[in-house]
Design a protein around this motif. Structure first.
Motif, PDB file in Angstrom:
ATOM      1  N   TYR A 284      15.150  33.109 115.191  1.00 39.88           N
ATOM      2  CA  TYR A 284      14.216  33.666 116.165  1.00 39.88           C
ATOM      3  C   TYR A 284      14.636  33.244 117.572  1.00 39.88           C
ATOM      4  CZ  TYR A 284      11.157  34.259 112.076  1.00 39.88           C
ATOM      5  OH  TYR A 284      10.641  34.610 110.857  1.00 39.88           O
ATOM      6  N   ASP A 285      14.330  34.121 118.563  1.00 41.60           N
ATOM      7  CA  ASP A 285      14.574  33.732 119.950  1.00 41.60           C
ATOM      8  C   ASP A 285      13.340  33.034 120.520  1.00 41.60           C
ATOM      9  OD1 ASP A 285      12.709  35.687 120.528  1.00 41.60           O
ATOM     10  OD2 ASP A 285      14.173  37.145 121.274  1.00 41.60           O
ATOM     11  N   GLU A 286      13.363  32.722 121.814  1.00 41.70           N
ATOM     12  CA  GLU A 286      12.258  31.971 122.424  1.00 41.70           C
ATOM     13  C   GLU A 286      10.957  32.761 122.466  1.00 41.70           C
ATOM     14  OE1 GLU A 286      14.925  33.732 125.640  1.00 41.70           O
ATOM     15  OE2 GLU A 286      15.138  32.608 123.772  1.00 41.70           O
ATOM     16  N   HIS A 287      11.022  34.088 122.221  1.00 34.38           N
ATOM     17  CA  HIS A 287       9.815  34.917 122.198  1.00 34.38           C
ATOM     18  C   HIS A 287       9.305  35.161 120.780  1.00 34.38           C
ATOM     19  CE1 HIS A 287      10.550  35.608 126.425  1.00 34.38           C
ATOM     20  NE2 HIS A 287      11.753  36.104 126.161  1.00 34.38           N
ATOM     21  N   GLY A 288       9.943  34.536 119.808  1.00 32.09           N
ATOM     22  CA  GLY A 288       9.516  34.718 118.422  1.00 32.09           C
ATOM     23  C   GLY A 288      10.040  35.978 117.772  1.00 32.09           C
TER      24      GLY A 288
ATOM     25  N   LEU B 102      14.718  29.564 105.620  1.00 30.79           N
ATOM     26  CA  LEU B 102      15.199  28.693 106.683  1.00 30.79           C
ATOM     27  C   LEU B 102      14.940  29.425 107.994  1.00 30.79           C
ATOM     28  CD1 LEU B 102      17.003  27.888 104.100  1.00 30.79           C
ATOM     29  CD2 LEU B 102      18.528  26.867 105.765  1.00 30.79           C
ATOM     30  N   ASN B 103      13.904  29.031 108.693  1.00 28.29           N
ATOM     31  CA  ASN B 103      13.511  29.678 109.943  1.00 28.29           C
ATOM     32  C   ASN B 103      14.024  28.853 111.114  1.00 28.29           C
ATOM     33  OD1 ASN B 103      12.038  31.593 108.434  1.00 28.29           O
ATOM     34  ND2 ASN B 103      10.249  30.248 108.383  1.00 28.29           N
ATOM     35  N   LEU B 104      15.000  29.419 111.841  1.00 27.86           N
ATOM     36  CA  LEU B 104      15.607  28.705 112.964  1.00 27.86           C
ATOM     37  C   LEU B 104      15.010  29.187 114.271  1.00 27.86           C
ATOM     38  CD1 LEU B 104      17.725  26.701 113.994  1.00 27.86           C
ATOM     39  CD2 LEU B 104      19.354  28.598 114.090  1.00 27.86           C
ATOM     40  N   HIS B 105      14.305  28.308 114.969  1.00 24.16           N
ATOM     41  CA  HIS B 105      13.753  28.583 116.304  1.00 24.16           C
ATOM     42  C   HIS B 105      14.610  27.841 117.334  1.00 24.16           C
ATOM     43  CE1 HIS B 105      10.005  30.382 114.678  1.00 24.16           C
ATOM     44  NE2 HIS B 105      10.223  29.547 113.670  1.00 24.16           N
ATOM     45  N   PRO B 106      14.480  28.189 118.608  1.00 21.06           N
ATOM     46  CA  PRO B 106      15.303  27.502 119.620  1.00 21.06           C
ATOM     47  C   PRO B 106      15.153  25.992 119.620  1.00 21.06           C
ATOM     48  CG  PRO B 106      14.284  29.460 120.555  1.00 21.06           C
ATOM     49  CD  PRO B 106      13.697  29.298 119.191  1.00 21.06           C
ATOM     50  N   ASP B 107      13.977  25.479 119.236  1.00 21.71           N
ATOM     51  CA  ASP B 107      13.745  24.037 119.321  1.00 21.71           C
ATOM     52  C   ASP B 107      13.596  23.349 117.968  1.00 21.71           C
ATOM     53  OD1 ASP B 107      11.361  25.325 118.709  1.00 21.71           O
ATOM     54  OD2 ASP B 107      10.114  23.815 119.711  1.00 21.71           O
ATOM     55  N   ARG B 108      13.684  24.095 116.851  1.00 22.03           N
ATOM     56  CA  ARG B 108      13.427  23.472 115.550  1.00 22.03           C
ATOM     57  C   ARG B 108      13.966  24.331 114.406  1.00 22.03           C
ATOM     58  NH1 ARG B 108       9.091  26.385 117.139  1.00 22.03           N
ATOM     59  NH2 ARG B 108       7.917  27.578 115.579  1.00 22.03           N
ATOM     60  N   LEU B 109      14.101  23.687 113.250  1.00 20.91           N
ATOM     61  CA  LEU B 109      14.459  24.363 111.999  1.00 20.91           C
ATOM     62  C   LEU B 109      13.357  24.092 110.996  1.00 20.91           C
ATOM     63  CD1 LEU B 109      16.516  25.852 110.138  1.00 20.91           C
ATOM     64  CD2 LEU B 109      17.465  23.599 109.577  1.00 20.91           C
ATOM     65  N   GLU B 110      12.831  25.164 110.385  1.00 22.88           N
ATOM     66  CA  GLU B 110      11.781  25.041 109.378  1.00 22.88           C
ATOM     67  C   GLU B 110      12.337  25.460 108.022  1.00 22.88           C
ATOM     68  OE1 GLU B 110       8.125  26.359 112.403  1.00 22.88           O
ATOM     69  OE2 GLU B 110       8.871  27.725 110.836  1.00 22.88           O
ATOM     70  N   ILE B 111      12.157  24.629 107.020  1.00 23.64           N
ATOM     71  CA  ILE B 111      12.530  24.968 105.645  1.00 23.64           C
ATOM     72  C   ILE B 111      11.235  25.151 104.875  1.00 23.64           C
ATOM     73  CG2 ILE B 111      13.573  24.154 103.503  1.00 23.64           C
ATOM     74  CD1 ILE B 111      14.891  23.041 106.864  1.00 23.64           C
ATOM     75  N   VAL B 112      11.006  26.366 104.378  1.00 26.77           N
ATOM     76  CA  VAL B 112       9.763  26.704 103.682  1.00 26.77           C
ATOM     77  C   VAL B 112      10.082  26.968 102.220  1.00 26.77           C
ATOM     78  CG1 VAL B 112       7.762  28.229 103.609  1.00 26.77           C
ATOM     79  CG2 VAL B 112       8.843  27.709 105.812  1.00 26.77           C
TER      80      VAL B 112
END
Length: 544
Positions: free
Chosen positions: A222-226, A299-309
């Motif tokens: 995802y980018d900074e705007h989601g 694996l959701n990669l955001h500009p400031d974090r990585l989420e593993i669901v």
């Protein structure tokens, strides 16, 4: 004699004899073991001891009394008492409680589960979870698809067998087994058929798809705007779980990114996401997921974090508050295979490793959230204090810190100060007394300072020390640099040829950990600067 833990407990003779007998407590522990994976109770050994009193003798009628009393107080529990004699001549009862094929309880309707070294009550909706998670036949060992064992994919079977034979965690007697025997040994086959575990790991692609719950991994950036800007999916069932871990790490380009941090006159590259952390999180997602429930791993990669669901809830008995100190294996045989393939630590130390790596790299601790049908772990990309990286590396080199000490030091280095209560909460400890193994030596070495008393005690790392790495303490060989230690060992062996490693250790310096001496000697042998003769404890070293 093993210490108390997930599979073992100790009881005094007073708990089953005379007026002090506590049959309700005994029944509780037996129910807890039966609802977990089974276990043993050593009756006649006091807490904190490893042997019974040398003159202790078991009354002849006590084993039968145990069977009768426990049968009267439990449902679906099998208790198998056996009189054993310890090395010192004292007798005790080894009470074996196998895993129950149905949900076990006390006769008054109470349910318990063994979690780490405690028997925890199971209440409310968790009773239904216990019943659903504990089928009489675990998912891994089911053969309901009737896939012949000859239907295994040759390349995958060959790769798994080769990796097992190359692993130093597999016994030599197991390595000698044929591929067919290894399938049986690791519960990947049963009789003429592959089990669900076998299909998952060595089965053909269309067979793996027939499982319906074989893991599917989705990477979404995802980018900074989601907004979604990239997506990778592994949903074709071509890969087994071991191959999935490697594919995800290699094929996601964002995992190659790194930061440049100043390091004196040079610059130091720090990965945006550490390989150890990502692999451990993938292993946890694959090994501890409920394979009776559908759902993709995200694996959701955001500009400031990585989420593993991961789909499903945490194993019963594990919560976000006790994950650092609790070990519950949902898929026992898959965990055993991953352990022997060196993909994970079976003792539950994977999450500890994630904490250690993140904190020692100046990043916040992982955030664990349990939803109603999923578990999410978030790791932050931002480095809070770049100076922590070099500080902990230098401190570890000087003092050979334990994993607990690196975690505690990393937490304190990130905060201006933490009270004893706050630090215990961060480390998920039950009381401030439990802090001692984590910080005692750090205080002695003055890496950490304290102010105040009892729960109001404040622990902190001096900012000047964090910047300068000017560690205080007397001269000691514990801090000797690696190249100097190698030279010291060569000098010692030159003077005393054909020395055993124990003798080298004594002469070079007992304050240096023996494991470090051994690693240095092995390095010198590999480099051809020392030669070895003999095997195991009889090995002697000389100059070539």
């Amino acid at each position: 004699m093993s210490l108390e833990g997930q599979l073992h407990d100790q009881k005094s003779m007073r708990s089953v004899t005379g007026k002090t007998a506590d049959w309700t407590e005994m029944a509780k522990d037996c129910v807890a073991f039966a609802n977990a994976v089974g276990g043993t109770l050593s009756i006649g050994i006091e807490d904190g001891q490893t042997l019974p009193p040398p003159d202790q003798r078991i009354p002849p009628d006590l084993p039968d009394l145990l069977r009768r009393k426990l049968a009267e107080r439990t449902v679906n529990v099998t208790a198998l008492p056996n009189v054993a004699t310890a090395a010192n001549g004292g007798q005790y009862i080894e009470l074996t409680v196998p895993r129950s094929t149905a949900v076990a309880s006390t006769t008054d309707g109470r349910y318990y589960l063994r979690v780490a070294d405690q028997s925890k009550p199971v209440t409310g909706d968790d009773v239904l979870r216990l019943a659903s998670e504990r089928a009489a036949l675990p998912w891994e060992t089911q053969t309901s698809l009737n896939v012949p064992r000859s239907d295994a994919e040759p390349s995958k079977l060959q790769a798994v067998v080769a990796a097992l034979r190359a692993s130093d965690r597999v016994k030599p007697s197991v390595k000698e087994k044929t591929p067919d025997e290894l399938l049986d040994h690791y519960q990947m086959s049963q009789g003429p058929y592959l089990t669900n575990l076998g299909i998952l790991c060595v089965g053909q692609r269309f067979r793996r798809a027939q499982l319906t719950t074989a893991p599917v991994v989705q990477f979404i950036k995802y980018d900074e705007h989601g907004q979604k800007v990239n997506k990778l999916v592994w949903d074709d069932y071509l890969l087994n779980p071991m191959e999935l871990i490697e594919a995800v790490w290699q094929e996601v380009p964002d995992f190659r990114e790194s930061y440049e941090l100043p390091d004196g006159l040079f610059r130091q590259n720090v990965p945006a996401f550490d390989e150890v952390v990502v692999r451990e999180l993938l292993v946890n997602a694959l090994v501890h997921r409920p394979y009776t429930q559908r759902g993709d791993i995200f694996l959701n990669l955001h500009p400031d974090r990585l989420e593993i669901v991961n789909p499903g809830l945490l194993p019963l008995g594990v919560t976000p508050q006790n994950v650092l100190h609790t070990t519950v294996r949902r898929n026992e045989h898959l965990a055993r295979l991953f352990h022997d393939l060196r993909l994970m630590e079976r003792e539950g130390s994977g999450y500890d490793k994630i904490f250690e790596v993140l904190l020692s790299h100046g990043r916040p601790a992982p955030e664990l959230i349990e939803g109603h049908d999923r578990v999410q772990v978030t790791i932050r990309r931002r480095i809070l204090k770049p100076e922590i990286i070099d500080f902990i590396a230098k401190a570890d080199e000087a003092f050979q810190l334990t994993q607990r000490e690196r975690i505690a030091l990393g937490l304190l280095a990130q905060h201006d100060a933490l009270t004893a209560r706050e630090l215990a909460a961060q480390l998920e400890l039950p009381s401030i007394e439990a802090l001692q193994p984590w910080i005692k030596r750090l205080l002695e070495w003055q890496l950490v300072q304290s102010a105040g008393r009892t729960q109001a005690t404040r622990y902190f790392v001096d900012p000047a020390l964090l910047r300068s790495h000017d560690f205080i303490g007397g001269t000691t060989l514990k801090r000797i640099e690696p190249h100097r230690l190698l030279a010291l060992i060569i000098e010692d062996v030159g003077r005393y040829p054909e020395s055993k490693i124990g003798d080298i250790h004594k002469r070079v310096g007992l304050e240096i950990p023996r494991s470090r001496i051994r690693r240095s000697v092995e390095q010198l042998v590999r480099d051809g600067r020392l030669k070895s003769e003999g095997v195991r404890s009889g090995t002697r070293y000389s100059l070539p």
